[in-house]
Scaffold this motif. Structure first.
Motif, PDB file in Angstrom:
ATOM      1  N   TYR A   1       0.777  -1.506  -0.169  1.00 34.25           N
ATOM      2  CA  TYR A   1      -0.039   0.305   0.432  1.00 34.25           C
ATOM      3  C   TYR A   1       1.299   1.740  -0.099  1.00 34.25           C
ATOM      4  O   TYR A   1       1.593   1.187   0.383  1.00 34.25           O
ATOM      5  CB  TYR A   1      -0.571  -0.094   0.850  1.00 34.25           C
ATOM      6  CG  TYR A   1      -1.662  -1.322   1.218  1.00 34.25           C
ATOM      7  CD1 TYR A   1      -2.853  -1.593   0.399  1.00 34.25           C
ATOM      8  CD2 TYR A   1      -1.452  -1.484   2.114  1.00 34.25           C
ATOM      9  CE1 TYR A   1      -3.587  -2.214   0.535  1.00 34.25           C
ATOM     10  CE2 TYR A   1      -2.390  -3.210   2.281  1.00 34.25           C
ATOM     11  CZ  TYR A   1      -3.388  -3.525   1.461  1.00 34.25           C
ATOM     12  OH  TYR A   1      -3.982  -4.535   1.717  1.00 34.25           O
TER      13      TYR A   1
ATOM     14  N   CYS B   1       1.444   5.105  -0.131  1.00 34.08           N
ATOM     15  CA  CYS B   1       0.151   6.753   0.366  1.00 34.08           C
ATOM     16  C   CYS B   1      -0.284   7.420  -0.564  1.00 34.08           C
ATOM     17  O   CYS B   1       0.675   8.678  -1.164  1.00 34.08           O
ATOM     18  CB  CYS B   1       0.360   7.609   1.778  1.00 34.08           C
ATOM     19  SG  CYS B   1      -0.785   8.641   1.947  1.00 34.08           S
TER      20      CYS B   1
ATOM     21  N   THR C   1      -1.177  -0.862  -4.184  1.00 34.35           N
ATOM     22  CA  THR C   1      -2.865  -0.517  -4.194  1.00 34.35           C
ATOM     23  C   THR C   1      -2.288   0.834  -3.639  1.00 34.35           C
ATOM     24  O   THR C   1      -1.924   1.401  -2.245  1.00 34.35           O
ATOM     25  CB  THR C   1      -3.534  -1.034  -3.718  1.00 34.35           C
ATOM     26  OG1 THR C   1      -3.239  -2.651  -3.802  1.00 34.35           O
ATOM     27  CG2 THR C   1      -4.784  -0.279  -3.402  1.00 34.35           C
TER      28      THR C   1
ATOM     29  N   LEU D   1      -4.084   4.811  -1.758  1.00 36.60           N
ATOM     30  CA  LEU D   1      -4.830   4.583  -0.724  1.00 36.60           C
ATOM     31  C   LEU D   1      -4.764   5.727  -0.700  1.00 36.60           C
ATOM     32  O   LEU D   1      -3.465   6.281   0.491  1.00 36.60           O
ATOM     33  CB  LEU D   1      -4.700   3.244   0.678  1.00 36.60           C
ATOM     34  CG  LEU D   1      -5.237   2.219   0.237  1.00 36.60           C
ATOM     35  CD1 LEU D   1      -5.101   1.139   1.503  1.00 36.60           C
ATOM     36  CD2 LEU D   1      -6.159   1.267  -0.057  1.00 36.60           C
ATOM     37  N   SER D   2      -5.410   6.748  -0.329  1.00 35.58           N
ATOM     38  CA  SER D   2      -6.101   7.562   1.213  1.00 35.58           C
ATOM     39  C   SER D   2      -5.570   7.847   2.294  1.00 35.58           C
ATOM     40  O   SER D   2      -5.104   6.815   3.245  1.00 35.58           O
ATOM     41  CB  SER D   2      -7.295   8.502   0.908  1.00 35.58           C
ATOM     42  OG  SER D   2      -8.214   7.775   1.472  1.00 35.58           O
TER      43      SER D   2
ATOM     44  N   GLN E   1      -7.869   5.110   4.015  1.00 34.13           N
ATOM     45  CA  GLN E   1      -8.098   3.545   3.692  1.00 34.13           C
ATOM     46  C   GLN E   1      -7.158   3.280   4.766  1.00 34.13           C
ATOM     47  O   GLN E   1      -6.712   2.418   5.210  1.00 34.13           O
ATOM     48  CB  GLN E   1      -7.667   3.552   2.748  1.00 34.13           C
ATOM     49  CG  GLN E   1      -9.260   4.788   1.849  1.00 34.13           C
ATOM     50  CD  GLN E   1      -8.523   4.097   0.478  1.00 34.13           C
ATOM     51  OE1 GLN E   1      -8.061   4.691  -0.336  1.00 34.13           O
ATOM     52  NE2 GLN E   1     -10.342   3.938  -0.660  1.00 34.13           N
ATOM     53  N   ILE E   2      -5.926   3.729   4.570  1.00 32.92           N
ATOM     54  CA  ILE E   2      -4.149   3.403   5.149  1.00 32.92           C
ATOM     55  C   ILE E   2      -4.646   3.223   6.353  1.00 32.92           C
ATOM     56  O   ILE E   2      -4.451   2.340   7.055  1.00 32.92           O
ATOM     57  CB  ILE E   2      -2.827   4.059   4.635  1.00 32.92           C
ATOM     58  CG1 ILE E   2      -3.082   4.031   3.416  1.00 32.92           C
ATOM     59  CG2 ILE E   2      -1.787   4.221   5.595  1.00 32.92           C
ATOM     60  CD1 ILE E   2      -1.476   5.184   3.648  1.00 32.92           C
TER      61      ILE E   2
ATOM     62  N   ALA F   1      -7.143   0.452   7.326  1.00 30.91           N
ATOM     63  CA  ALA F   1      -5.893  -1.086   6.792  1.00 30.91           C
ATOM     64  C   ALA F   1      -4.505  -1.525   7.748  1.00 30.91           C
ATOM     65  O   ALA F   1      -4.566  -2.519   8.501  1.00 30.91           O
ATOM     66  CB  ALA F   1      -5.113  -0.647   5.197  1.00 30.91           C
TER      67      ALA F   1
END
Length: 118
Positions: free
Chosen positions: A77, A79, A98, A100-101, A104-105, A108
């Motif tokens: 992931y 950022c 992937t 992610l904002s 979202q991080i 996760a």
């Protein structure tokens, strides 16, 4: 099952942190398949294509990130905000990730029981 998060916040050169974190991630993959790698802040620079650290007398370990797939480390992931702050896009990175904002991080991270920073 518990998942281990490896969190990289530092750039690839100037300290051994990035290389040592990557080594730890690969070694841990021999013990469990439940791993995730998070790259944020200057950590996103770890995956930038076309690095030339030889000019500053540093070892070029970035191609080792291409081995993550061989080690069954599929959750990588990055950022989105960190990429944007550094003028980068997903296309500038050497492996599939992937994006992610920050929110979202954080979500996760909630799926991980152990967090290791490097």
């Amino acid at each position: 099952m518990s998942k281990i998060a490896f969190i990289c916040r530092r750039g690839p050169h100037g300290t051994a942190s990035g290389r040592e974190g990557l080594d730890a991630l690969l070694a841990t993959s021999a013990l469990t398949e439940s791993l995730a790698l998070f790259l944020l802040e200057d950590g996103v620079l770890q995956l930038v294509r076309e690095q030339s650290p030889q000019g500053i007398l540093q070892r070029h370990y970035a191609p080792t990130f291409k081995m993550l797939e061989l080690y069954d480390i599929e959750e990588v992931y990055v950022c989105a905000a960190s990429l944007a702050e550094r003028g980068l896009t997903e296309a500038d990175l050497m492996i599939p990730v992937t994006v992610l904002s920050p929110a979202q991080i954080r979500r996760a991270w909630g799926d991980c029981t152990t967090h290791i920073g490097f």
